[in-house]
Structure formats: structure tokens, C-alpha cells
Design a protein around this motif. Structure first.
Motif, PDB file in Angstrom:
ATOM      1  N   LEU A  37       7.180   0.943  -6.864  1.00  0.00           N
ATOM      2  CA  LEU A  37       5.824   1.291  -7.300  1.00  0.00           C
ATOM      3  C   LEU A  37       4.998   0.037  -7.604  1.00  0.00           C
ATOM      4  CD1 LEU A  37       6.233   4.456  -9.539  1.00  0.00           C
ATOM      5  CD2 LEU A  37       4.594   4.162  -7.675  1.00  0.00           C
ATOM      6  N   SER A  40       3.926  -1.258  -4.372  1.00  0.00           N
ATOM      7  CA  SER A  40       2.776  -0.473  -3.871  1.00  0.00           C
ATOM      8  C   SER A  40       1.486  -0.908  -4.549  1.00  0.00           C
ATOM      9  CB  SER A  40       2.986   1.013  -4.150  1.00  0.00           C
ATOM     10  OG  SER A  40       4.052   1.501  -3.407  1.00  0.00           O
ATOM     11  N   GLU A  41       1.572  -1.151  -5.857  1.00  0.00           N
ATOM     12  CA  GLU A  41       0.355  -1.536  -6.583  1.00  0.00           C
ATOM     13  C   GLU A  41      -0.163  -2.891  -6.111  1.00  0.00           C
ATOM     14  OE1 GLU A  41       0.530  -1.342 -10.879  1.00  0.00           O
ATOM     15  OE2 GLU A  41      -1.245  -2.634 -11.036  1.00  0.00           O
ATOM     16  N   LEU A  44      -1.864  -2.389  -2.838  1.00  0.00           N
ATOM     17  CA  LEU A  44      -3.191  -1.760  -3.002  1.00  0.00           C
ATOM     18  C   LEU A  44      -4.229  -2.764  -3.507  1.00  0.00           C
ATOM     19  CD1 LEU A  44      -2.611   1.725  -4.678  1.00  0.00           C
ATOM     20  CD2 LEU A  44      -3.753   1.262  -2.514  1.00  0.00           C
ATOM     21  N   ARG A  45      -3.799  -3.583  -4.465  1.00  0.00           N
ATOM     22  CA  ARG A  45      -4.752  -4.545  -5.043  1.00  0.00           C
ATOM     23  C   ARG A  45      -5.128  -5.624  -4.014  1.00  0.00           C
ATOM     24  NH1 ARG A  45      -5.857  -3.750 -10.285  1.00  0.00           N
ATOM     25  NH2 ARG A  45      -4.511  -2.284 -11.378  1.00  0.00           N
TER      26      ARG A  45
ATOM     27  N   VAL B 318       4.750  10.982  -5.009  1.00  0.00           N
ATOM     28  CA  VAL B 318       5.072   9.573  -5.280  1.00  0.00           C
ATOM     29  C   VAL B 318       6.572   9.379  -5.081  1.00  0.00           C
ATOM     30  CG1 VAL B 318       4.951   7.692  -6.954  1.00  0.00           C
ATOM     31  CG2 VAL B 318       3.186   9.458  -6.939  1.00  0.00           C
ATOM     32  N   VAL B 346      -3.238   7.991  -3.183  1.00  0.00           N
ATOM     33  CA  VAL B 346      -3.600   7.223  -1.987  1.00  0.00           C
ATOM     34  C   VAL B 346      -2.311   6.888  -1.253  1.00  0.00           C
ATOM     35  CG1 VAL B 346      -5.730   6.250  -2.904  1.00  0.00           C
ATOM     36  CG2 VAL B 346      -3.610   5.007  -3.197  1.00  0.00           C
ATOM     37  N   GLN B 353       2.872   7.980  -1.574  1.00  0.00           N
ATOM     38  CA  GLN B 353       1.559   7.884  -2.212  1.00  0.00           C
ATOM     39  C   GLN B 353       1.721   7.221  -3.572  1.00  0.00           C
ATOM     40  OE1 GLN B 353       0.424  12.206  -2.056  1.00  0.00           O
ATOM     41  NE2 GLN B 353      -1.423  11.437  -1.099  1.00  0.00           N
ATOM     42  N   VAL B 354       0.635   6.718  -4.108  1.00  0.00           N
ATOM     43  CA  VAL B 354       0.618   6.303  -5.509  1.00  0.00           C
ATOM     44  C   VAL B 354      -0.606   6.946  -6.170  1.00  0.00           C
ATOM     45  CG1 VAL B 354       1.839   4.103  -5.287  1.00  0.00           C
ATOM     46  CG2 VAL B 354      -0.625   4.170  -4.976  1.00  0.00           C
ATOM     47  N   GLU B 369      -9.116  -1.587 -18.504  1.00  0.00           N
ATOM     48  CA  GLU B 369      -8.057  -0.976 -17.711  1.00  0.00           C
ATOM     49  C   GLU B 369      -6.690  -1.154 -18.377  1.00  0.00           C
ATOM     50  OE1 GLU B 369      -7.667  -2.257 -13.623  1.00  0.00           O
ATOM     51  OE2 GLU B 369      -6.036  -0.854 -13.251  1.00  0.00           O
ATOM     52  N   ARG B 373      -4.280   1.834 -19.436  1.00  0.00           N
ATOM     53  CA  ARG B 373      -2.956   1.952 -18.831  1.00  0.00           C
ATOM     54  C   ARG B 373      -1.882   2.039 -19.910  1.00  0.00           C
ATOM     55  NH1 ARG B 373      -2.199  -1.330 -13.259  1.00  0.00           N
ATOM     56  NH2 ARG B 373      -0.089  -0.664 -13.681  1.00  0.00           N
ATOM     57  N   GLU B 382       6.761   7.322 -15.239  1.00  0.00           N
ATOM     58  CA  GLU B 382       6.290   6.183 -14.445  1.00  0.00           C
ATOM     59  C   GLU B 382       5.556   6.597 -13.168  1.00  0.00           C
ATOM     60  OE1 GLU B 382       9.313   3.420 -13.288  1.00  0.00           O
ATOM     61  OE2 GLU B 382       7.830   1.874 -12.875  1.00  0.00           O
ATOM     62  N   ARG B 387      -1.864   3.691 -10.959  1.00  0.00           N
ATOM     63  CA  ARG B 387      -1.585   2.283 -10.706  1.00  0.00           C
ATOM     64  C   ARG B 387      -2.864   1.461 -10.640  1.00  0.00           C
ATOM     65  NH1 ARG B 387       3.196  -0.431 -10.999  1.00  0.00           N
ATOM     66  NH2 ARG B 387       4.725   1.141 -11.522  1.00  0.00           N
ATOM     67  N   ILE B 388      -3.936   2.128 -10.269  1.00  0.00           N
ATOM     68  CA  ILE B 388      -5.235   1.450 -10.308  1.00  0.00           C
ATOM     69  C   ILE B 388      -6.217   2.390 -10.992  1.00  0.00           C
ATOM     70  CG2 ILE B 388      -7.180   0.628  -8.909  1.00  0.00           C
ATOM     71  CD1 ILE B 388      -5.201  -0.531  -6.993  1.00  0.00           C
ATOM     72  N   ILE B 389      -6.907   1.876 -11.979  1.00  0.00           N
ATOM     73  CA  ILE B 389      -7.923   2.678 -12.658  1.00  0.00           C
ATOM     74  C   ILE B 389      -9.268   1.996 -12.425  1.00  0.00           C
ATOM     75  CG2 ILE B 389      -8.718   3.633 -14.834  1.00  0.00           C
ATOM     76  CD1 ILE B 389      -5.843   3.571 -15.850  1.00  0.00           C
TER      77      ILE B 389
END
Lengths: 80, 405
Positions: A37, A40-41, A44-45, B318, B346, B353-354, B369, B373, B382, B387-389
Motif C-alpha cells: 500500500l 501504491s501511495e 500515486l504521488r 484494496v 483509484v 485499488q487504493v 492532511e 490522516r 489500514e 492514501r491521498i487526501i
């Protein structure tokens, strides 16, 4: 995108989970607690920063064990 | 069939006109017809004329009549009238006097034509209501718009004040000048209002009734409205174009009481839950089927049934773990600074996906953020943690006043 920028992203992702940042590139992802995970993050970033999807060989993923491998992987994916 | 109150009024451009004035226009058109309306007056006049003549009609904002939409309507046997232009149906038509067709948005596919009548739309007929002046910020031709239009036409002493949905400041000014004391709008409309309008200006309206409909309502919004408008009755309505208006909740809590399940409500509606999904049987439905699967996923919390999301858009996969996006939204929404949020999955080649989120936070707070989080990290497993806000400056909104995501 520079290798140092990618490493900074990895550190941020680790620290957001309350984990220690990278000390050296020889550390394994297992030692760091850098999991799929987190991977993955970071992906994405990076995609958000470069404004496009990453392009990579799936086979490369299976050989990743160290931070250096992760950095090599993303450097290659960004450069493709 | 409810008897229209032709002497009730609608406030158009600052002037009060009666429904009988509105119905007085000339409307010689072939039926069944879809009116593409260009402005507020045209919309309300078309509705008044249609009801007065027991016409077979529908209406929609003209800007939403794309060529593809028009083609679909003519294929469904409808005449389409926009300004002076009339487009003939592509197939033979059947006129059903008194039929009022509600058109769904059609933004993700062909429009659905849902057939109602004045009777099926008059969900408050026979109800004694105090005299009220209702602000109506709904898009012309939507189910919620018809609900207010029919309320204004069929319940004595109800005045309608139409407005657009775009600018919160503008509606407050209009409401003050038109002496509005009741507002019915989407939760998105209210969130934007609370973000952009000074709470003192809202309180100065002296609203006695605040109604939310058209979207899922969460507790954070209800609490903020209660805090801002302590003297207003706050109601949220559960309705859909197909099932009609099902119930109204007045107690300031999200969801509805579990004791309402499996027994007839006062308005004849019945509710049941099957595999966590809400089913309704309603005398106001646009179908002959006794039970309608609403497609809304629910969860029971003590004595309450909460509505989480549409079944077909709720889950994020996920790494093989199913994450309920609406449950993640519920947790984000528990943070006192979060005014609105949307969670989705996504695609990720690594985990399937996450989870990612968009949030709108109270601009007077310093929530970032990392802090948000940490907040969700302490409350979610988890896989379910966004993972992105992304912090957004406003709630993205459709022409119908609903959130676009």
C-alpha cells in the motif's frame, strides 16, 4: 523526477504511518515496513507530480527487495 | 386528485403572481411534450399551464437538451419544444392526459422517463401546514423541483420563491427580500451555504423550516445546521424519482428510526431491508411494482437505520479487501472540521485499488492532511485509510445542485 525527490516521497509515506525514514538505500523494504500500500501511495504521488500515469514492467516488481530497488524502479518508470 | 389552490402565489423577479395568472398563458402544443425551459418564469408557467389543461408533459432546463438527449426523447415518442422550435417524435405517440413525466439527468446514459401525475407528486396533499414562503433552488424538472411546485400549487397558503443554485450569497439576499421562511434544498446546497454565508446573515432570515433532499444527509451537516439555525425545524426527506417521496425525518439525526421498518407509516409507505439494501413500497411510486429496490445500502446502529450509499458505487477493492467507501466517508465526516468529503478507489497496479479522498474543511481551522490522516488512521483498518487526501476549496456541484462526485 530526481532520485532524491522519490526518496523524500518514500520518507514522507513512511513517516505518515509512524515509521522510521530511510537511512540508507541498502535497507530492505521489509526492515522499513514499506508495504504494497505504501508502494501504491508513492506511485500515486509521483503520478500526481508528473501529471501522467507511470509506465513500467510488472516483472521488475518481483525483484524488489531494497530501497535501492524501489528507487531504481520508480526512476525507470518515470523515465519511460 | 388534489385540488389546486390557484390563488397561491409564486414570486417571480420580485413580483408575486398567482398560479391562475401563470396558467393563463397560451400553450397550444402537440402532446406528449417536453418543454425545454429557458428561465424561471417559463418553467413555472409551463407547469401551471400543463396542470390546468391536464396535459401530458415534462419539462427540463433548455441547456440540458443536448442533441443526443433530444434524439432519445423523440425516440420515446415525445414532442420537444424549445423556444419557438418544435421537434416531432420519431415514433407514434400515445397521449395520457394528466401524465407528468420526470426526466432523469441522463448524464451517464440515455435519460430515463419516469411517469408521475399530480396525484403521485402531491405527497403532502391534505396535510395542514402553516403558511410558508418556500425558497426553491432546485433545477426545473427534477423530482425535488416538482415536489415543491406541487406543494405550492396544492397546499393552501404556500408561496414559492424560485432561485438558481449557484451563488449562496445571492439566495440569502433574495430570501431576505422575499420574506422566505422555509428553504428546501440539497445537502450540497447547504454545505456551500454554510461555507460561504455568514451565520448571522442566515440567522437573520428567521427560517422556521429547513428541508434537505435529493442526496444522502450526514450527521455533521445536520449538527451544523442546528447550531446555525437553532429555531428552525430541520427535516431530511428520503425520496427518489422512481419510488417517490417516502418519509421525512424531523429529529435532527441522520438515517431513520429502525422501528419504522416492516410496518406501514402514516403516509402508507412501507420499508424493509434485505441484504442491507433498503426496499420501499410507496403509494407515490411511479411503478406498479409493489416493492422497489432503492439500491441504497444501509447499516443499523442501535435504534437507527443509516443510509450509506448506492450499492453499485460503494466498494473499493484494496488488495482483495473490500472497503466500503461510504463508511470511510462517515469516519472522515466525524472530524469536526470536515464539512464535506468524497471517497473513491483509484486503480493501482500494485494493490488493485487504493482509497483516496477529497475533503472540504472549515477554512477557519488549520487541519492539514497529516493531521486528518492521523485521525482516520486511529479509526480505520489500514486498507480503508485514504492514501491521498485532497483538500478542495468548494463542493463541486451539478446543475441540479447535487455534489458532482
Amino acid at each position: 523526477m530526481e532520485r532524491t525527490e522519490i526518496k523524500a516521497l518514500i520518507d514522507n509515506v513512511l513517516q505518515a504511518q509512524g515509521k522510521e525514514p530511510v537511512v540508507n538505500e541498502a535497507q530492505t523494504t521489509r526492515e522499513l515496513g514499506f508495504r504494497s500500500l505504501d508502494f501504491s501511495e508513492v506511485a500515486l504521488r509521483i503520478e500526481l507530480q508528473i501529471g501522467r500515469e507511470l509506465n513500467f514492467e510488472a516483472a521488475q516488481l518481483r525483484t524488489i527487495t531494497t530501497v535501492a530497488d524501489v528507487l531504481d524502479f520508480f526512476e525507470a518508470a518515470v523515465g519511460r | 386528485m388534489p385540488a389546486p389552490c390557484w390563488d397561491n402565489e409564486v414570486v417571480l423577479n420580485g413580483r408575486e403572481v398567482t398560479w391562475s395568472d401563470l396558467a393563463d398563458g397560451v400553450l397550444e402544443v402537440a402532446e406528449p411534450v417536453v418543454f425545454g425551459v429557458h428561465d424561471v418564469r417559463e418553467a413555472w408557467a409551463a407547469f401551471a399551464c400543463g396542470v390546468a389543461r391536464s396535459s401530458d408533459f415534462a419539462l427540463i432546463e433548455a441547456e440540458r437538451l443536448t442533441p443526443q438527449y433530444i434524439t432519445e426523447l423523440t425516440r420515446a415518442g415525445r414532442w420537444v419544444r424549445r423556444a419557438d422550435k418544435v421537434i416531432a417524435p420519431a415514433v407514434p405517440t400515445t397521449v395520457v392526459p394528466g401524465r407528468i413525466t420526470v426526466l432523469t439527468s441522463g448524464t451517464t446514459g440515455p435519460p430515463k422517463l419516469v411517469e408521475h401525475s399530480l396525484a403521485s407528486l402531491a405527497t403532502l396533499a391534505g396535510t395542514a401546514l402553516p403558511p410558508r414562503r418556500w425558497l426553491c433552488p432546485y433545477s426545473a424538472g427534477t423530482y425535488a423541483w416538482y415536489q415543491l411546485a406541487v406543494l405550492g400549487l396544492t397546499v393552501p397558503d404556500q408561496t414559492i420563491v424560485p432561485t438558481g443554485v449557484e451563488e449562496p450569497d445571492a439566495w440569502v439576499e433574495l430570501a431576505a427580500s422575499a420574506r422566505v421562511d422555509a428553504v428546501s434544498a440539497t445537502p450540497t446546497f447547504w454545505r456551500r451555504t454554510l461555507l460561504h454565508v455568514d451565520s448571522a446573515a442566515l440567522r437573520d432570515l428567521h427560517l422556521t423550516q429547513v428541508t434537505l433532499g435529493g442526496e444522502r444527509v450526514d450527521q455533521v451537516l445536520l449538527d451544523r445546521l442546528r447550531e446555525c439555525l437553532p429555531k428552525a425545524r430541520i427535516t431530511h426527506i428520503y425520496a427518489s424519482t422512481e419510488a417517490g417521496a417516502c418519509f421525512a425525518v424531523h429529529d435532527g439525526r441522520q438515517g431513520f428510526p429502525a422501528e419504522w421498518l416492516n410496518r406501514p407509516l402514516g403516509n402508507g409507505v412501507r420499508l424493509r431491508i434485505e441484504d442491507d439494501r433498503l426496499w420501499v413500497s410507496s403509494p407515490f411510486a411511479a411503478t406498479d411494482e409493489e416493492w422497489i429496490d432503492t439500491g441504497d445500502v444501509t447499516r443499523r446502529r442501535d435504534d437507527r437505520i443509516e443510509i450509506l450509499a448506492r450499492a453499485d458505487e460503494s466498494f473499493v477493492n484494496v488488495g482483495g479487501t473490500k472497503v466500503d467507501a461510504r463508511s470511510v466517508e462517515a469516519v472522515l465526516g466525524e472530524h469536526p472540521a470536515v464539512l464535506w468529503c468524497h471517497v473513491r478507489g483509484v486503480d493501482s497496479p500494485f494493490t488493485g485499488q487504493v482509497v483516496v479522498a477529497k475533503v472540504l474543511v472549515d477554512p477557519t481551522t488549520s487541519l492539514d492532511e497529516a493531521a486528518l490522516r492521523r485521525f482516520v488512521g486511529a479509526r480505520l483498518p489500514e486498507a480503508a485509510r485514504p492514501r491521498i487526501i485532497e483538500f478542495v476549496a468548494d463542493v463541486p456541484m451539478t446543475a441540479a445542485g447535487k455534489s458532482v462526485v
